[in-house]
Design a protein around this motif. Structure first.
Motif, mmCIF file in Angstrom:
data_model
loop_
_atom_site.group_PDB
_atom_site.id
_atom_site.type_symbol
_atom_site.label_atom_id
_atom_site.label_comp_id
_atom_site.label_asym_id
_atom_site.label_seq_id
_atom_site.Cartn_x
_atom_site.Cartn_y
_atom_site.Cartn_z
ATOM 1 N N GLU A 259 33.810 16.303 -13.517
ATOM 2 C CA GLU A 259 32.709 17.274 -13.510
ATOM 3 C C GLU A 259 33.218 18.687 -13.733
ATOM 4 O O GLU A 259 32.609 19.474 -14.468
ATOM 5 C CB GLU A 259 31.960 17.189 -12.177
ATOM 6 C CG GLU A 259 31.175 15.900 -11.984
ATOM 7 C CD GLU A 259 30.620 15.783 -10.574
ATOM 8 O OE1 GLU A 259 29.481 15.314 -10.417
ATOM 9 O OE2 GLU A 259 31.352 16.138 -9.614
ATOM 10 N N PHE A 260 34.336 19.024 -13.107
ATOM 11 C CA PHE A 260 34.836 20.395 -13.192
ATOM 12 C C PHE A 260 35.408 20.724 -14.569
ATOM 13 O O PHE A 260 35.357 21.883 -15.004
ATOM 14 C CB PHE A 260 35.915 20.619 -12.121
ATOM 15 C CG PHE A 260 36.277 22.064 -11.915
ATOM 16 C CD1 PHE A 260 35.414 22.924 -11.250
ATOM 17 C CD2 PHE A 260 37.486 22.574 -12.398
ATOM 18 C CE1 PHE A 260 35.730 24.267 -11.060
ATOM 19 C CE2 PHE A 260 37.819 23.911 -12.215
ATOM 20 C CZ PHE A 260 36.940 24.757 -11.549
ATOM 21 N N THR A 261 35.937 19.731 -15.261
ATOM 22 C CA THR A 261 36.556 19.981 -16.566
ATOM 23 C C THR A 261 35.625 19.714 -17.740
ATOM 24 O O THR A 261 35.968 20.028 -18.876
ATOM 25 C CB THR A 261 37.823 19.117 -16.723
ATOM 26 O OG1 THR A 261 37.477 17.729 -16.558
ATOM 27 C CG2 THR A 261 38.879 19.518 -15.710
ATOM 28 N N ASN A 262 34.466 19.152 -17.449
ATOM 29 C CA ASN A 262 33.487 18.868 -18.515
ATOM 30 C C ASN A 262 32.488 20.019 -18.584
ATOM 31 O O ASN A 262 31.717 20.234 -17.643
ATOM 32 C CB ASN A 262 32.761 17.550 -18.218
ATOM 33 C CG ASN A 262 31.817 17.143 -19.329
ATOM 34 O OD1 ASN A 262 31.020 17.945 -19.815
ATOM 35 N ND2 ASN A 262 31.881 15.873 -19.726
ATOM 36 N N PRO A 263 32.472 20.802 -19.672
ATOM 37 C CA PRO A 263 31.582 21.972 -19.754
ATOM 38 C C PRO A 263 30.115 21.656 -19.531
ATOM 39 O O PRO A 263 29.391 22.444 -18.909
ATOM 40 C CB PRO A 263 31.831 22.498 -21.169
ATOM 41 C CG PRO A 263 33.196 22.020 -21.525
ATOM 42 C CD PRO A 263 33.332 20.679 -20.866
ATOM 43 N N ILE A 264 29.665 20.508 -20.022
ATOM 44 C CA ILE A 264 28.252 20.139 -19.875
ATOM 45 C C ILE A 264 27.927 19.859 -18.410
ATOM 46 O O ILE A 264 26.947 20.373 -17.857
ATOM 47 C CB ILE A 264 27.910 18.910 -20.739
ATOM 48 C CG1 ILE A 264 28.238 19.169 -22.221
ATOM 49 C CG2 ILE A 264 26.442 18.536 -20.572
ATOM 50 C CD1 ILE A 264 27.483 20.323 -22.829
ATOM 51 N N LEU A 265 28.773 19.034 -17.761
ATOM 52 C CA LEU A 265 28.537 18.687 -16.358
ATOM 53 C C LEU A 265 28.733 19.890 -15.442
ATOM 54 O O LEU A 265 27.972 20.084 -14.486
ATOM 55 C CB LEU A 265 29.469 17.548 -15.932
ATOM 56 C CG LEU A 265 29.285 16.214 -16.664
ATOM 57 C CD1 LEU A 265 30.320 15.204 -16.181
ATOM 58 C CD2 LEU A 265 27.877 15.667 -16.460
ATOM 59 N N LEU A 266 29.741 20.697 -15.727
ATOM 60 C CA LEU A 266 29.999 21.883 -14.893
ATOM 61 C C LEU A 266 28.834 22.860 -14.975
ATOM 62 O O LEU A 266 28.398 23.411 -13.944
ATOM 63 C CB LEU A 266 31.289 22.566 -15.352
ATOM 64 C CG LEU A 266 31.688 23.855 -14.615
ATOM 65 C CD1 LEU A 266 31.811 23.604 -13.113
ATOM 66 C CD2 LEU A 266 32.984 24.414 -15.181
ATOM 67 N N ALA A 267 28.303 23.074 -16.163
ATOM 68 C CA ALA A 267 27.145 23.967 -16.318
ATOM 69 C C ALA A 267 25.948 23.468 -15.529
ATOM 70 O O ALA A 267 25.213 24.253 -14.913
ATOM 71 C CB ALA A 267 26.793 24.089 -17.797
#
Length: 400
Positions: free
Chosen positions: A313-321
């Motif tokens: 989650e933290f490294t995935n831009p879509i999930l982090l956003a």
């Protein structure tokens, strides 16, 4: 000319003081009975975190802030936020509207100065404030019974107005113990609950060391029904702040139904999801650096994301956003009632007439926070108390 009617006001908070200031001293002999050494102690403590005297929003919008809807309609219409500011100005307390639309006394005017200005009004009306008079209940002949130091005092009065406060901040005298005496008169009392209070969150220990006492600014807090904007601070107990207090009624109801509640934080409410995703997708720097420098997230917000999100989650831009826009927190409880800014509960509103008279006790009235109503912080609580005092005083002047 007939003798004056005797009025006993028990309690000396804003509702009681405004009532006394409004009553016609040519008609009434007015005495205020206060169990503390001095009047208005909770009023003074309310000024510790920013002295919101009222809120400046339009009347209809202001009225909508109160629950249950319509209960305070007559009072708020009879003495509006505009009326309160004009009255304060008349007694020497000038006010201004802050950026939050809340109304404050001019900078440099302390809560004690506001209280003293009100007390000077009562002094000119020759109203007595009898301190260290603790109301003990009623005698067999329905007179009022007070203890004063080592003695007891029986008071016979034509009209009694109770303004005994809620059940929070007991150090100021507002402890709700009066409810036992009303139960004995078969007056229904709704159990007190905390309002405008902190929420309990079981933070991970390592995270708490990093965020305790730290603020999150310009965020929003959403329940399943509403969204509130402002700042919140993380504490050892959990989380508190203006948007937390504003959502306390909804969370309190949810906890009573499900044993726990939930809120969602939007850490960047003024940036939409697509823009945040775009910034993160274009980022070539370490993620923490991007969050700090490009999204302008604060220390606390970044620490929350690191603690609660897994690596994917933290490294995935879509999930982090998505988590930045909707960060869930589980609420396991509310702050202890004595630590709440206000309380809900008290005298059941069905026990009162439209003029705040107790249906089961003729010529006895109750006003202020001892009644079962609710409102957020931001000046609404004080406005309601002042309005109730003014409304009842005006009604008594007109009909007695």
């Amino acid at each position: 000319m007939s003798s004056k009617k005797k009025v006993a006001i028990i309690g000396s908070g804003p509702a009681a003081l405004m009532l006394a200031a409004t009553l016609d001293e040519t008609i009434f002999e007015i005495n205020i009975y206060e169990k503390n050494f001095a009047p208005g102690r909770k009023f003074l403590v309310a000024g510790d975190g920013g002295f919101n005297l009222t809120h400046s929003e339009p009347r209809d919008q202001l009225i909508s802030r109160y629950s249950p809807s319509g209960f305070l309609l007559q009072s708020l219409n009879s003495f509006t936020n505009i009326d309160l500011r004009a009255w304060l100005s008349k007694i020497g307390i000038e006010t201004f509207v802050g950026s939050s639309k809340r109304v404050f006394p001019f900078k440099g005017i302390k809560p004690i100065e506001v209280l003293n200005a009100i007390l000077r009004v009562l002094e000119k009306k020759k109203i007595k404030i009898l301190t260290q008079h603790h109301w003990k209940g009623w005698t067999e002949d329905h007179s009022l019974l007070f203890s004063n130091k080592d003695s007891e005092l029986k008071v016979i009065t034509d009209y009694t107005v109770f303004a005994l406060g809620g059940a929070s901040w007991s150090k100021t005298g507002s402890d709700g113990k009066w409810s036992e005496k009303f139960n004995q008169k078969d007056i229904n009392i709704i159990p007190f609950q905390p309002s405008n209070c902190a929420f309990k969150i079981n933070w991970p220990n390592q995270l708490l060391q990093s965020i305790e006492g730290k603020w999150m600014k310009n965020i929003s807090v959403s329940t399943s029904e509403k969204t509130f904007y402002g700042e919140a601070v993380c504490t050892q107990f959990g989380i508190e702040g203006t948007p937390i207090y504003a959502s306390s009624k909804l969370i309190r109801d949810e906890i009573s139904q499900k044993s726990s509640g939930s809120i969602s934080l939007d850490l960047k409410p003024y940036k939409d999801l697509n823009l945040i995703q775009e910034i993160l997708l274009k980022n070539q720097k370490p993620i923490t650096e991007c969050l700090k420098n490009h999204l302008k997230l604060g220390h606390t917000e970044i620490e929350l994301l690191k603690a609660y999100l897994n690596k994917e989650e933290f490294t995935n831009p879509i999930l982090l956003a998505e988590k930045i826009k909707s960060f869930p927190l589980i609420i396991s409880g509310l702050a202890p009632i004595d630590e709440a800014i206000s309380t809900v509960g008290g005298i059941d509103l069905n026990e009162l007439t439209g003029d705040f008279e107790l249906k089961k006790l003729k010529d006895n009235y109750a006003i202020g926070e001892m009644l079962d109503w609710d409102a957020p912080t931001g000046g609404y609580l004080l406005q309601a108390c002042f309005s109730m005092g003014y409304f009842l005083g005006s009604r008594m002047n007109a009909v007695i």
